[in-house]
Design a protein around this motif. Structure first.
Motif, PDB file in Angstrom:
ATOM      1  N   THR A 179       0.861  -1.192   0.000  1.00 21.26           N
ATOM      2  CA  THR A 179       0.000   0.000   0.000  1.00 21.26           C
ATOM      3  C   THR A 179       0.893   1.237   0.000  1.00 21.26           C
ATOM      4  OG1 THR A 179       0.027   0.142   2.410  1.00 21.26           O
ATOM      5  CG2 THR A 179      -1.784  -1.116   1.423  1.00 21.26           C
ATOM      6  N   GLU A 181       0.647   3.722   2.057  1.00 21.75           N
ATOM      7  CA  GLU A 181       1.005   3.989   3.461  1.00 21.75           C
ATOM      8  C   GLU A 181       2.181   3.097   3.857  1.00 21.75           C
ATOM      9  OE1 GLU A 181      -2.217   3.140   2.589  1.00 21.75           O
ATOM     10  OE2 GLU A 181      -2.647   5.277   2.377  1.00 21.75           O
ATOM     11  N   TYR A 184       5.329   4.569   2.418  1.00 20.33           N
ATOM     12  CA  TYR A 184       5.747   5.784   3.134  1.00 20.33           C
ATOM     13  C   TYR A 184       6.288   5.442   4.524  1.00 20.33           C
ATOM     14  CZ  TYR A 184       3.125   8.214  -0.506  1.00 20.33           C
ATOM     15  OH  TYR A 184       2.665   8.668  -1.709  1.00 20.33           O
ATOM     16  N   GLU A 185       5.594   4.510   5.189  1.00 21.42           N
ATOM     17  CA  GLU A 185       6.015   4.147   6.555  1.00 21.42           C
ATOM     18  C   GLU A 185       7.382   3.472   6.547  1.00 21.42           C
ATOM     19  OE1 GLU A 185       2.736   1.875   8.032  1.00 21.42           O
ATOM     20  OE2 GLU A 185       1.570   3.691   8.461  1.00 21.42           O
ATOM     21  N   LYS A 220       3.218  12.796  -4.803  1.00 26.73           N
ATOM     22  CA  LYS A 220       3.600  11.728  -3.866  1.00 26.73           C
ATOM     23  C   LYS A 220       4.465  12.283  -2.728  1.00 26.73           C
ATOM     24  CE  LYS A 220       0.938   9.416  -5.766  1.00 26.73           C
ATOM     25  NZ  LYS A 220      -0.245   8.814  -5.153  1.00 26.73           N
ATOM     26  N   GLU A 223       2.149  13.821  -0.270  1.00 29.03           N
ATOM     27  CA  GLU A 223       1.510  12.793   0.564  1.00 29.03           C
ATOM     28  C   GLU A 223       2.465  12.272   1.631  1.00 29.03           C
ATOM     29  OE1 GLU A 223      -1.185  10.844  -3.013  1.00 29.03           O
ATOM     30  OE2 GLU A 223       0.160   9.530  -1.904  1.00 29.03           O
ATOM     31  N   MET A 224       3.743  12.225   1.266  1.00 25.01           N
ATOM     32  CA  MET A 224       4.726  11.610   2.170  1.00 25.01           C
ATOM     33  C   MET A 224       5.223  12.571   3.237  1.00 25.01           C
ATOM     34  SD  MET A 224       8.043   9.460   1.004  1.00 25.01           S
ATOM     35  CE  MET A 224       8.872   8.348   2.150  1.00 25.01           C
ATOM     36  N   TYR A 227       5.021  12.118   6.951  1.00 28.97           N
ATOM     37  CA  TYR A 227       5.778  10.989   7.516  1.00 28.97           C
ATOM     38  C   TYR A 227       7.234  11.369   7.792  1.00 28.97           C
ATOM     39  CZ  TYR A 227       1.971   7.948   5.823  1.00 28.97           C
ATOM     40  OH  TYR A 227       0.753   7.347   5.583  1.00 28.97           O
TER      41      TYR A 227
END
Ligand code: NG1
Length: 529
Positions: A179, A181, A184-185, A220, A223-224, A227
């Motif tokens: 995914t 997420e 990114y995680e 992207k 979105e990141m 994090y």
């Protein structure tokens, strides 16, 4: 296979008469309006490939650094690698089959590749931000649907994100979660852990300006951003809200023109970088106090990563085999530095990531980069297991800390393919850990002045090459002419090869001074046109 349904759907995606295309270095790439049938048929092929290897296959709709009007498609194999070469030919056959030959072509592929048509199929789809991409990815879905495949459409993703998802899915989550997420995680956790081990502080160290080529990278990275650790300050430019994709900006523009992208205001000595349109390449640069532009390309990125990894490997005291893989476009200074100063073996392979990736798999630690900024690092399973073990159990503090850093590097690097986001975080972490400024990094060696040109010829296939594309075998006499020219200049090297992605011939030359390069790259003489 339901032949009536195939006929019906195929007629919705007709092949323009007489059009033939080839699955090249980067899949199919051409003007977007010529690609609808190719997309449909690659949907079909992805289903067949998935059945053949009993794994999820990826399809990415993108033309990377090409102009906005172009588009393209490439398939991603189970571990996130490029499509196996034996299937490139099937892709070409399927794309070029006339309507009435389509079913027969599928049958032949199934026979040749031992595809069990009764098996399930699963396909992951992704696309870049080109205006044509959404519709074209619908055509891919039609192809998957008609052969009864399951699919998951990730929508807008970077190319390396799609490669990552495919790998995660086929390794049952061992590589990570399939995914966004999860991606990114995983990356941000490894990055945060790494920079915790750095002693350098101060905002400017971690402040970076990023030119996103008006492409997917901007979306992207936004979105990141939540994090990222708070020390990481990024400013995005060319985020696609105003300008055209890859137009006067992006990694390819900066590398080829050796000048800053439009739309990024660069102050002296500030660290800047450019992604390309689908965020699989990255190039760094800065302007010095006198206004001079300094490019830090894929070769310097490979060098920085190699210096760092070599030091860590020495600290953990393991005899792991490390090597760097380059192409003919690597600057001669980089090869000399790596071999003679850093004492790391260097291998040269043909242009195209699949060749670099393949070669890098031969080593415990294989660093590969194209000069244009596409690259990554591969760790063998054995090396990875050893490093993770040392990071947990090693009694010696210094060794354990070094192993932990290596472990975080393994998690931060997208080992499936070159990834601008992941590479950027790797570079930022190394600069912080080694307290290096962009100028100090640049000064590791001095690039030989070089020029890369492209010219259109009647038929680029008349040029055939050997020795990792560094020497032309046809047309007769061409190599002799190049040799005669090269002999006149110090530290010089030149070669000519047909592009695998455009209808052009590329000419590369380097020598000890820029003027000599200008003399040497007289296109008419060098290309014999
Ligand atoms: P071609 O068109 O075959 O030179 C270009 C790049 C490759 C690679 C592919 C795929 C140069 C000189 N060539 O290949 O390195 O990135 O596109 O995108 O940059």
């Amino acid at each position: 296979m339901d032949s009536e349904a195939l006929k019906k759907y195929s007629s919705l995606h007709p092949k323009p008469a007489g059009l033939t295309l080839q699955y090249g270095t980067a899949g199919f790439r051409t003007k977007a309006e010529q690609l609808d049938h190719v997309m449909f048929r690659m949907g079909l092929l992805a289903v067949l490939r998935s059945k053949a290897v009993a794994s999820t296959i990826g399809i990415m709709v993108t033309a990377s650094h090409n102009p906005e009007e172009d588009n393209g498609v490439k398939l991603v194999d189970p571990l996130g690698e490029m499509l196996h070469p034996s299937w490139e030919e099937y892709a070409t056959q399927l794309a070029n089959a006339e309507e009435n030959e389509l079913q027969q072509t599928i049958t032949v592929i199934c026979q040749k590749a031992a595809v069990n048509q009764h098996k399930d199929a699963s396909v992951f789809i992704g696309r870049d931000t080109r205006p044509s991409s959404e519709k074209l990815s619908q055509s891919v879905i039609d192809g998957i649907f008609v052969l009864g495949g399951q699919y998951h459409d990730y929508g807008l993703v970077t190319t390396p994100q799609l490669h990552y998802m495919v790998c995660c899915q086929n390794t049952q989550g061992q590589y990570g979660k399939a995914t966004l997420e999860g991606y990114y995680e995983k990356l941000s956790k490894a990055f945060t852990e790494l920079i915790k081990q750095s002693s350098s502080s101060g905002e400017s160290q971690k402040h970076l300006k990023i030119d996103c080529a008006n492409g997917i990278g901007a979306l992207k990275l936004s979105e990141m951003e939540p994090y990222f650790p708070k020390e990481m300050l990024i400013q995005l430019y060319n985020d696609g809200t105003k300008g055209k994709l890859n137009h006067l900006c992006g990694a390819d523009f900066v590398k080829v023109h050796q000048k800053p992208p439009r739309g990024l205001d660069m102050k002296p000595n500030e660290r800047c970088c450019s992604f390309d349109g689908d965020a699989d390449r990255i190039i760094y640069y800065y302007q010095d106090a006198t206004g001079l532009f300094h490019l830090i390309d894929g070769d310097k990125i490979a060098t920085l990563i190699s210096i760092f990894l070599k030091e860590l490997l020495a600290k953990v005291g393991q005899t792991l085999k490390m090597a760097v893989v380059q192409t003919a476009y690597a600057n001669g200074s980089s090869t000399r530095y790596l071999e003679e100063t850093l004492k790391v073996p260097v291998h040269c392979v043909k242009t195209g990531v699949k060749h670099l990736h393949h070669k890098a798999q031969e080593f415990d630690v294989g660093v590969y980069f194209e000069a244009n900024g596409h690259g990554t690092v591969l760790f063998s399973k054995a090396a990875e297991t050893k490093i993770r073990e040392l990071a947990k159990e090693e009694k010696d503090n210094e060794k354990r800390e070094a192993a932990k850093m290596l472990e975080n590097m393994i998690d931060l690097i997208n080992q499936t393919v070159g990834d601008a986001v992941s590479d950027m975080l790797v570079i930022e972490a190394i600069l912080a850990l080694k307290s290096l400024t962009v100028q100090q990094w640049d000064a590791v060696y001095t690039d030989l002045p070089n020029r890369l040109l492209k010219i259109q010829v009647a038929d680029r296939r008349v040029i055939d090459t050997t020795d990792a594309e560094r020497r032309a075998v046809t047309p007769p006499g061409l190599q002799e002419k190049i040799d005669a020219l090269v002999k006149k200049y110090k530290l010089s090297r030149a070669f000519v090869r047909p592009s695998g992605t455009e209808d052009v011939v590329r000419i590369y030359a380097e020598a000890d001074t820029q003027n000599r390069i200008a003399e040497a790259v007289d296109t008419k003489e060098a290309a014999g046109t």
